[in-house]
Design a protein around this motif. Structure first.
Motif, PDB file in Angstrom:
ATOM      1  N   UNK A   2       0.767  -1.218  -0.470  1.00 17.84           N
ATOM      2  CA  UNK A   2       0.116  -0.268   0.688  1.00 17.84           C
ATOM      3  C   UNK A   2       1.314   1.545  -0.037  1.00 17.84           C
ATOM      4  N   UNK A   3       2.174   1.234   0.786  1.00 19.90           N
ATOM      5  CA  UNK A   3       2.670   2.466   1.087  1.00 19.90           C
ATOM      6  C   UNK A   3       4.093   2.039   1.706  1.00 19.90           C
ATOM      7  N   UNK A   4       4.785   3.189   1.281  1.00 20.92           N
ATOM      8  CA  UNK A   4       5.925   3.322   2.433  1.00 20.92           C
ATOM      9  C   UNK A   4       5.375   4.745   3.555  1.00 20.92           C
ATOM     10  N   UNK A   5       5.820   3.945   4.698  1.00 24.05           N
ATOM     11  CA  UNK A   5       5.491   4.626   6.029  1.00 24.05           C
ATOM     12  C   UNK A   5       6.356   4.758   6.362  1.00 24.05           C
ATOM     13  N   UNK A   6       7.054   6.439   6.658  1.00 24.43           N
ATOM     14  CA  UNK A   6       9.053   6.826   7.787  1.00 24.43           C
ATOM     15  C   UNK A   6       8.651   7.638   8.862  1.00 24.43           C
ATOM     16  N   UNK A   7       9.087   7.090   9.677  1.00 20.53           N
ATOM     17  CA  UNK A   7       8.950   8.861  10.658  1.00 20.53           C
ATOM     18  C   UNK A   7      10.758   8.228  11.118  1.00 20.53           C
ATOM     19  N   UNK A  28       4.780   9.614   4.003  1.00 22.04           N
ATOM     20  CA  UNK A  28       4.904   8.514   3.746  1.00 22.04           C
ATOM     21  C   UNK A  28       4.141   8.584   1.947  1.00 22.04           C
ATOM     22  N   UNK A  29       4.087   7.379   0.857  1.00 24.63           N
ATOM     23  CA  UNK A  29       2.886   7.822  -0.690  1.00 24.63           C
ATOM     24  C   UNK A  29       3.159   6.138  -0.732  1.00 24.63           C
TER      25      UNK A  29
END
Length: 414
Positions: free
Chosen positions: A127-132, A358-359
């Protein structure tokens, strides 16, 4: 696309920096995953026969001299962490399972405790890349993120400047000189140098006498206020707005049988114990996230509508507040970065606080360790609190509220 490139940039000033990538391989039955030292070969450990077993493969990825960039390739990963260490290598162990024993900032006997290391977190799925970036446990090495998608559009989290740790440590000492609450005890040093600044939750783990009754007076005021005044919480989900008043010593909501005892300081800083323990009820857990965020930011006495009645300018204005979180946000170059587990709570369409990007169509994630060469904090009042609304990040955060805690659960197996 089943693999993705990360560009890892060494801006630390040291020529000895290593990266490690850990998580669960989604396309391999969520198997424990580490990336090997070549930056492209997967390592799936088998279950050892004993605890504290050394890794069978070298997973220390050298970044090269300061100013260098190392490109690595990863598969789909859940609960991922990207670790950096300066001037040394980290030690990971395996326990039966297999379960990964990670470096600890709260265990002085850990082999990595006196090293300069830090990490950011990510999940990449179909669904996506999420990074923090994260300050939930501690602050040490500055980390910044730039996510570029397949259309060439980039989103960034600037993180701490190169002198960010020093700035935070100075501000913690200044705050402690004002209220003597113990903020200076969050500073960990080695050989007289600042090693890290730990969060209040980690600080309590290191010293269980710290902050024992810190929030008591504030909680009493909140309970008094909402005895006669209604509190509205927007769950930012299917339950919508729910209201509550204090009755028989409990903050009781009009929906279902949801109520809260007065939280302790440890509950507020951890977001996960006592009154704020995860319940498994989706509506209550959504309310818990927003109450915990409001207590950490000390907005419950000024805003009766949480979180939609809030503005960033109202955060951390009470004398009793999470000053560690306030200082971390004020020190970052764009005021963003997870400083407590529910720091992704924000007003609907409000400014991002969590330091995430995120994207659904990622092309390249660039992660820089070391920070910018100079701090812009000289233009901020870190010790008094910076209330400038961040210029970046206006995405609705409700779908991510609490994701931090899920990622922690996935990635902190022992």
């Amino acid at each position: 696309m089943s693999t993705l490139n990360f560009a890892l940039k060494n801006q630390t000033g040291s020529n000895t920096v290593y990266a490690y990538i850990t998580g669960q391989a989604i396309d391999n039955n969520n198997a424990l995953f580490l990336l090997q030292a070549d930056g492209k070969t997967a390592y799936y450990p088998t279950s050892p026969s004993a605890t504290q077993t050394a890794l069978a493969q070298d997973c220390a990825i050298p970044l090269g001299a300061s100013g260098s960039t190392k490109t690595v390739t990863i598969p789909h990963i859940a609960g991922g962490r990207l670790w950096f260490v300066r001037d040394a290598k980290l030690t990971f162990y395996l326990n039966p399972g297999p379960a990964l024993v990670e470096p600890s900032s709260s265990n002085p006997s850990d082999a990595n405790y006196n090293l300069y290391w830090d990490f950011c977190e990510f999940t990449w799925n179909s669904s996506q890349l999420y990074v923090n970036i994260t300050f939930v446990d501690f602050v040490s090495l500055p980390i910044a993120l730039t996510l570029t998608n397949t259309s060439g559009t980039s989103k960034s989290v600037q993180g701490l400047p190169s002198d960010g740790l020093a700035t935070i440590c100075t501000a913690l000492k200044t705050q402690n000189s004002k209220d003597s609450a113990g903020w200076d005890k969050l500073i960990v040093t080695t050989n007289g140098n600042n090693l890290r600044a730990v969060s209040p939750n980690t600080g309590i783990t290191l010293d269980n006498t710290l902050f024992k009754t810190y929030y008591d007076s504030y909680v009493d005021q909140v309970w008094s206020k909402y005895t006669d005044t209604a509190l509205t919480v927007n769950t930012q989900g299917s339950a919508g707005d729910v209201t509550a008043k204090v009755s028989n010593g409990k903050l009781t909501f009009s929906t279902g049988s949801i109520s809260y005892d007065q939280p302790s300081t440890a509950d507020i800083f951890s977001n996960s114990s006592g009154a704020f323990a995860v319940s498994g009820d989706a509506t209550k857990d959504a309310i818990t996230a927003r109450l915990a965020a409001a207590f950490n930011r000390s907005t419950l006495l000024t805003d009766t509508n949480q979180p939609n009645g809030e503005t960033v300018a109202n955060y951390y204005q009470d004398a009793v507040t999470n000053h560690y979180s306030r200082i971390c946000h004020a020190t970052t170059s764009d005021n963003r970065g997870y400083a407590f587990p529910y720091d992704d709570v924000a007003p609907t369409d409000g400014a991002d606080q969590s330091g995430s990007v995120y994207d659904p169509n990622p092309q390249l994630l660039t992660v820089t360790v070391g920070g910018a060469s100079s701090s812009n904090s000289t233009n901020k009042s870190v010790n008094q609190g910076d209330t400038t609304t961040p210029s970046q990040g206006t995405q609705k955060k409700s779908r991510f509220a609490g994701l931090k805690k899920v990622m922690q659960k996935l990635s902190r197996k022992r």
